[in-house]
Each structure stands twice: as C-alpha cells, then as structure tokens.
Design a protein around this motif. Structure first.
Motif, PDB file in Angstrom:
ATOM      1  N   GLU A 124     -44.946  52.656   3.163  1.00 55.81           N
ATOM      2  CA  GLU A 124     -45.500  51.893   4.272  1.00 55.81           C
ATOM      3  C   GLU A 124     -47.018  51.890   4.148  1.00 55.81           C
ATOM      4  OE1 GLU A 124     -44.117  53.273   8.056  1.00 55.81           O
ATOM      5  OE2 GLU A 124     -42.014  53.368   7.414  1.00 55.81           O
ATOM      6  N   ASN A 125     -47.626  50.748   4.499  1.00 51.15           N
ATOM      7  CA  ASN A 125     -49.074  50.578   4.309  1.00 51.15           C
ATOM      8  C   ASN A 125     -49.570  49.719   5.469  1.00 51.15           C
ATOM      9  OD1 ASN A 125     -51.656  50.040   3.403  1.00 51.15           O
ATOM     10  ND2 ASN A 125     -51.029  49.331   1.378  1.00 51.15           N
ATOM     11  N   THR A 126     -49.910  50.368   6.596  1.00 48.48           N
ATOM     12  CA  THR A 126     -50.171  49.650   7.846  1.00 48.48           C
ATOM     13  C   THR A 126     -51.319  48.645   7.745  1.00 48.48           C
ATOM     14  OG1 THR A 126     -51.638  51.407   8.642  1.00 48.48           O
ATOM     15  CG2 THR A 126     -49.299  51.558   9.235  1.00 48.48           C
ATOM     16  N   LYS A 127     -52.287  48.905   6.876  1.00 48.90           N
ATOM     17  CA  LYS A 127     -53.421  47.987   6.724  1.00 48.90           C
ATOM     18  C   LYS A 127     -53.340  47.155   5.443  1.00 48.90           C
ATOM     19  CE  LYS A 127     -56.966  50.251   9.552  1.00 48.90           C
ATOM     20  NZ  LYS A 127     -57.382  49.030  10.295  1.00 48.90           N
ATOM     21  N   ASN A 128     -52.196  47.253   4.768  1.00 43.42           N
ATOM     22  CA  ASN A 128     -52.014  46.517   3.507  1.00 43.42           C
ATOM     23  C   ASN A 128     -53.174  46.754   2.548  1.00 43.42           C
ATOM     24  OD1 ASN A 128     -49.499  45.122   4.187  1.00 43.42           O
ATOM     25  ND2 ASN A 128     -50.749  43.999   5.676  1.00 43.42           N
ATOM     26  N   LEU A 129     -53.572  47.997   2.430  1.00 43.69           N
ATOM     27  CA  LEU A 129     -54.673  48.362   1.550  1.00 43.69           C
ATOM     28  C   LEU A 129     -54.351  47.985   0.112  1.00 43.69           C
ATOM     29  CD1 LEU A 129     -55.358  51.935   3.006  1.00 43.69           C
ATOM     30  CD2 LEU A 129     -56.734  49.873   3.392  1.00 43.69           C
ATOM     31  N   LYS A 130     -55.351  47.483  -0.576  1.00 40.12           N
ATOM     32  CA  LYS A 130     -55.215  47.164  -1.993  1.00 40.12           C
ATOM     33  C   LYS A 130     -55.839  48.302  -2.788  1.00 40.12           C
ATOM     34  CE  LYS A 130     -55.435  42.177  -1.140  1.00 40.12           C
ATOM     35  NZ  LYS A 130     -56.215  40.917  -1.357  1.00 40.12           N
ATOM     36  N   PHE A 131     -54.992  49.094  -3.416  1.00 33.77           N
ATOM     37  CA  PHE A 131     -55.461  50.292  -4.103  1.00 33.77           C
ATOM     38  C   PHE A 131     -56.047  49.960  -5.470  1.00 33.77           C
ATOM     39  CE2 PHE A 131     -52.195  51.911  -1.162  1.00 33.77           C
ATOM     40  CZ  PHE A 131     -52.974  52.831  -0.472  1.00 33.77           C
ATOM     41  N   ILE A 132     -57.214  50.506  -5.732  1.00 35.95           N
ATOM     42  CA  ILE A 132     -57.892  50.329  -7.015  1.00 35.95           C
ATOM     43  C   ILE A 132     -58.168  51.708  -7.592  1.00 35.95           C
ATOM     44  CG2 ILE A 132     -59.915  49.403  -8.197  1.00 35.95           C
ATOM     45  CD1 ILE A 132     -60.198  47.398  -5.907  1.00 35.95           C
ATOM     46  N   GLU A 133     -57.548  52.017  -8.715  1.00 34.26           N
ATOM     47  CA  GLU A 133     -57.720  53.337  -9.331  1.00 34.26           C
ATOM     48  C   GLU A 133     -58.979  53.350 -10.199  1.00 34.26           C
ATOM     49  OE1 GLU A 133     -53.333  55.157  -9.781  1.00 34.26           O
ATOM     50  OE2 GLU A 133     -53.683  53.383 -11.023  1.00 34.26           O
ATOM     51  N   LEU A 134     -59.831  54.346  -9.953  1.00 29.20           N
ATOM     52  CA  LEU A 134     -61.125  54.448 -10.622  1.00 29.20           C
ATOM     53  C   LEU A 134     -61.338  55.858 -11.146  1.00 29.20           C
ATOM     54  CD1 LEU A 134     -63.167  52.668  -7.793  1.00 29.20           C
ATOM     55  CD2 LEU A 134     -62.472  51.623  -9.962  1.00 29.20           C
ATOM     56  N   GLU A 135     -62.235  55.997 -12.120  1.00 31.81           N
ATOM     57  CA  GLU A 135     -62.615  57.314 -12.617  1.00 31.81           C
ATOM     58  C   GLU A 135     -63.266  58.090 -11.479  1.00 31.81           C
ATOM     59  OE1 GLU A 135     -62.996  60.484 -15.055  1.00 31.81           O
ATOM     60  OE2 GLU A 135     -62.038  58.583 -15.651  1.00 31.81           O
ATOM     61  N   ALA A 136     -62.749  59.293 -11.195  1.00 32.02           N
ATOM     62  CA  ALA A 136     -63.190  60.052 -10.018  1.00 32.02           C
ATOM     63  C   ALA A 136     -64.704  60.244  -9.965  1.00 32.02           C
ATOM     64  CB  ALA A 136     -62.491  61.404  -9.987  1.00 32.02           C
ATOM     65  N   ALA A 137     -65.302  60.584 -11.099  1.00 37.41           N
ATOM     66  CA  ALA A 137     -66.742  60.858 -11.121  1.00 37.41           C
ATOM     67  C   ALA A 137     -67.584  59.621 -10.871  1.00 37.41           C
ATOM     68  CB  ALA A 137     -67.122  61.488 -12.458  1.00 37.41           C
ATOM     69  N   GLN A 138     -67.010  58.434 -11.096  1.00 32.03           N
ATOM     70  CA  GLN A 138     -67.762  57.191 -10.957  1.00 32.03           C
ATOM     71  C   GLN A 138     -67.623  56.548  -9.571  1.00 32.03           C
ATOM     72  OE1 GLN A 138     -69.857  56.142 -13.373  1.00 32.03           O
ATOM     73  NE2 GLN A 138     -69.240  58.062 -14.365  1.00 32.03           N
ATOM     74  N   ILE A 139     -66.707  57.046  -8.754  1.00 33.75           N
ATOM     75  CA  ILE A 139     -66.454  56.392  -7.466  1.00 33.75           C
ATOM     76  C   ILE A 139     -67.690  56.340  -6.568  1.00 33.75           C
ATOM     77  CG2 ILE A 139     -65.080  56.452  -5.343  1.00 33.75           C
ATOM     78  CD1 ILE A 139     -62.726  57.437  -6.952  1.00 33.75           C
ATOM     79  N   PRO A 140     -68.514  57.401  -6.482  1.00 38.63           N
ATOM     80  CA  PRO A 140     -69.713  57.274  -5.639  1.00 38.63           C
ATOM     81  C   PRO A 140     -70.615  56.104  -6.044  1.00 38.63           C
ATOM     82  CG  PRO A 140     -69.326  59.566  -6.174  1.00 38.63           C
ATOM     83  CD  PRO A 140     -68.368  58.769  -7.009  1.00 38.63           C
ATOM     84  N   LYS A 141     -70.714  55.841  -7.344  1.00 39.34           N
ATOM     85  CA  LYS A 141     -71.546  54.730  -7.822  1.00 39.34           C
ATOM     86  C   LYS A 141     -70.904  53.374  -7.547  1.00 39.34           C
ATOM     87  CE  LYS A 141     -73.383  57.575 -11.591  1.00 39.34           C
ATOM     88  NZ  LYS A 141     -73.471  57.739 -13.062  1.00 39.34           N
ATOM     89  N   GLN A 142     -69.582  53.366  -7.373  1.00 45.33           N
ATOM     90  CA  GLN A 142     -68.859  52.118  -7.163  1.00 45.33           C
ATOM     91  C   GLN A 142     -68.459  51.909  -5.707  1.00 45.33           C
ATOM     92  OE1 GLN A 142     -65.981  53.287 -10.287  1.00 45.33           O
ATOM     93  NE2 GLN A 142     -66.484  51.380 -11.319  1.00 45.33           N
ATOM     94  N   LEU A 143     -68.958  52.755  -4.820  1.00 42.98           N
ATOM     95  CA  LEU A 143     -68.566  52.679  -3.418  1.00 42.98           C
ATOM     96  C   LEU A 143     -68.900  51.323  -2.802  1.00 42.98           C
ATOM     97  CD1 LEU A 143     -67.335  54.125  -1.001  1.00 42.98           C
ATOM     98  CD2 LEU A 143     -69.577  55.131  -0.523  1.00 42.98           C
ATOM     99  N   SER A 144     -70.008  50.745  -3.205  1.00 40.94           N
ATOM    100  CA  SER A 144     -70.409  49.452  -2.641  1.00 40.94           C
ATOM    101  C   SER A 144     -69.521  48.306  -3.109  1.00 40.94           C
ATOM    102  CB  SER A 144     -71.866  49.148  -3.017  1.00 40.94           C
ATOM    103  OG  SER A 144     -72.005  49.049  -4.420  1.00 40.94           O
ATOM    104  N   GLU A 145     -68.752  48.537  -4.168  1.00 36.25           N
ATOM    105  CA  GLU A 145     -67.911  47.481  -4.738  1.00 36.25           C
ATOM    106  C   GLU A 145     -66.527  47.418  -4.104  1.00 36.25           C
ATOM    107  OE1 GLU A 145     -67.874  47.934  -8.971  1.00 36.25           O
ATOM    108  OE2 GLU A 145     -70.021  48.399  -9.051  1.00 36.25           O
ATOM    109  N   VAL A 146     -66.187  48.424  -3.276  1.00 36.91           N
ATOM    110  CA  VAL A 146     -64.906  48.430  -2.573  1.00 36.91           C
ATOM    111  C   VAL A 146     -65.183  48.568  -1.076  1.00 36.91           C
ATOM    112  CG1 VAL A 146     -63.579  49.365  -4.506  1.00 36.91           C
ATOM    113  CG2 VAL A 146     -64.693  50.934  -2.892  1.00 36.91           C
ATOM    114  N   ASP A 147     -64.166  48.351  -0.279  1.00 39.60           N
ATOM    115  CA  ASP A 147     -64.346  48.487   1.167  1.00 39.60           C
ATOM    116  C   ASP A 147     -64.389  49.951   1.599  1.00 39.60           C
ATOM    117  OD1 ASP A 147     -64.358  45.692   1.912  1.00 39.60           O
ATOM    118  OD2 ASP A 147     -62.246  45.671   1.327  1.00 39.60           O
ATOM    119  N   VAL A 148     -63.603  50.760   0.926  1.00 36.72           N
ATOM    120  CA  VAL A 148     -63.484  52.168   1.287  1.00 36.72           C
ATOM    121  C   VAL A 148     -63.000  52.920   0.060  1.00 36.72           C
ATOM    122  CG1 VAL A 148     -61.118  51.864   2.121  1.00 36.72           C
ATOM    123  CG2 VAL A 148     -62.490  53.724   3.029  1.00 36.72           C
ATOM    124  N   ALA A 149     -63.305  54.221  -0.011  1.00 37.36           N
ATOM    125  CA  ALA A 149     -62.895  54.986  -1.188  1.00 37.36           C
ATOM    126  C   ALA A 149     -62.771  56.470  -0.861  1.00 37.36           C
ATOM    127  CB  ALA A 149     -63.900  54.798  -2.323  1.00 37.36           C
TER     128      ALA A 149
END
Length: 274
Positions: free
Chosen positions: A177-202
């Motif tokens: 179940e996915n109440t907000k229909n989130l679209k999951f994007i798998e990213l390299e863990a160490a790079q997520i802070p640098k890519q935060l602006s490219e997704v809605d939430v992380a």
C-alpha cells in the motif's frame, strides 16, 4: 641405534604437534578469558569512539581500565573480536551483526544497547510529510539494508504498508500500500544529500546527513524511532556474554554521564538507546 634415535625423535615431534593441536582446540572451546581489571574494546572513528571514551572514564572510576582500538571500516572490528584481539566492540546494529555471523561463521552476540543513528527523511520543498503531493518522488538508498530501513521508516509513519513477512531486506517490490503513490527512486546512499534538490523527498543515513551539514533532529520531516532494529550494541564473543567484566563495561556505557554527553554533544542527531 641411529634408526631407533630418529624414530624416537619423530615420535616426540608428533606427540608435541598433537599436544599443540589439542591445546589450540581446547583454547578455542573455552574462549579467551577476560581480565577482570582491563578490557580491550574496538570502535569505529567518529561518534562511537567519542562516546566510548566517556564510557572508559566512567569505567576507570569504577576500577576498570578500558583500552580503545579505533577502526576505519566495519569488518575488522568483528574479525578482531572473533580472533580474540578484542574483548568487545561497539559500533554495529543487530542486522549487520547477524549478516556478519552468517557470512563468516562466527558466534558474536549483542550484550547491551548503545545508540541509534536515526535515519531521517528530508525535503528542500516541503516542511512536513503531509504537504507532499500525490505522486511525489522519493529517493532512498539502493543497498538492501538501508533501502529496507527507509521503507520501514515510511511504514512506521503510516505512509506505506509492506507485504506480510517483509523482513529487514525488504525492497520497493514489497510495498503493498502506498497512500501518496510515491515514486521510489533508488540512489547511492552517499550521494543522496547532493541529489536532494532533484527529488521531492529522500531518506538519508545520519552519517551522510551530518557530513552534508544536515541535522537529523532539526531538519528531518520524519525520523526513525528508538524502537528501530538498527539500534547499535556492545558485542562480545558468545562465551563471554555473561562475563562480569563485560557487564561492568556495559554499566559504565549505559551511565547517566554517558547519556548526558551524547545529548549535549550530538543534540539529537545521535540518540541514547538504553
């Protein structure tokens, strides 16, 4: 006479070798005894080492000397413990320990909770998770352990539901179940802070968040609870699980002095878990 001498020498050599093997086997079965006045503890550099230093001061006041050995990776502290070079270590959560034991045929056990480095969920666009629109993009780590961890944070907050039986290796394929229909994007863990602006939430691991100047307590819109299975532990060899010296160190670690240090030094980005 010469042949008899050589035969006797060979017999003595064989007997010595067998005796050596026997003593090694016996030592392995009995385990390494722990000095009642001194303990050697492995830690990883950073918060684990800082906190263990305070615990060592508390232990010293109670008559126990603690020697700390710092490591820069996550495998060597367990290897050193299993081989008897350490009496305990403090740096890992139970899912990691379980995997290590399985992969290395070791018998290391947790004996006392230490801290939680809570995984947080962050957004540069929204101030709360409820503000996030339907179909928003959600970045999460692409490795099995941390990806599952992010999903459990969402499930605990009530935004997704995982299939029955989903364990600590759950993936986005287990989202039922996915109440907000989130679209999951798998990213390299160490790079997520640098890519935060490219997704809605992380979801970002605490160590990477801190490195990027992000404070989990102040900046997250969701934060892992202290009931998380990713709480860290003091770990020992199974034969030393009830050793009095180990118990003394655990008591020193789980003291009011150590708790006060953690709360003042880390301001909620590292949480005491006892």
């Amino acid at each position: 006479m010469k042949n008899k001498f050589l035969l006797g020498l060979a017999s003595l050599t064989l007997a010595a070798a067998l005796a050596g093997c026997g003593s090694k086997e016996e030592s392995k079965e009995q385990g390494k005894a722990i000095d009642e006045n001194k303990i050697v503890v492995g830690v990883t550099s950073g918060p684990h080492e800082q906190i263990a230093e305070v615990a060592a001061k508390v232990a010293k006041e109670n008559g126990l000397e603690v020697e700390l050995k710092s490591f820069s990776d996550y495998v060597l502290p367990n290897t050193a413990l299993a081989e008897g070079d350490l009496d305990a270590n403090s740096y890992q959560h139970e899912p990691f320990l379980d995997t290590f034991n399985k992969d290395h045929d070791t018998d290391l056990v947790p004996v006392g909770k230490t801290i939680l480095n809570p995984m947080g969920v962050y957004s540069e666009k929204y101030q709360s998770f409820d503000e996030i629109p339907d179909g928003a993009t959600f970045g999460l780590p692409n490795d099995p352990t941390n990806g599952a961890r992010a999903l459990f944070v969402l499930q605990e907050a009530g935004y997704i539901k995982l299939k029955d039986g989903a364990d600590l290796t759950a993936s986005i394929r287990d989202v039922e179940e996915n109440t907000k229909n989130l679209k999951f994007i798998e990213l390299e863990a160490a790079q997520i802070p640098k890519q935060l602006s490219e997704v809605d939430v992380a979801a970002i691991n605490t160590n990477f968040a801190l490195e990027a100047g992000i404070n989990p307590k102040e900046d997250s819109i969701l934060l892992e609870s202290t009931d998380s299975p990713y709480v860290n532990y003091i770990v020992v060899r199974a034969e030393n699980e009830n050793d009095p010296t180990i118990k003394k160190f655990v008591e020193a670690y789980q003291s009011d002095e150590v708790r006060a240090f953690i709360e003042e030094e880390f301001q909620g980005s590292v949480i005491p878990s006892w």
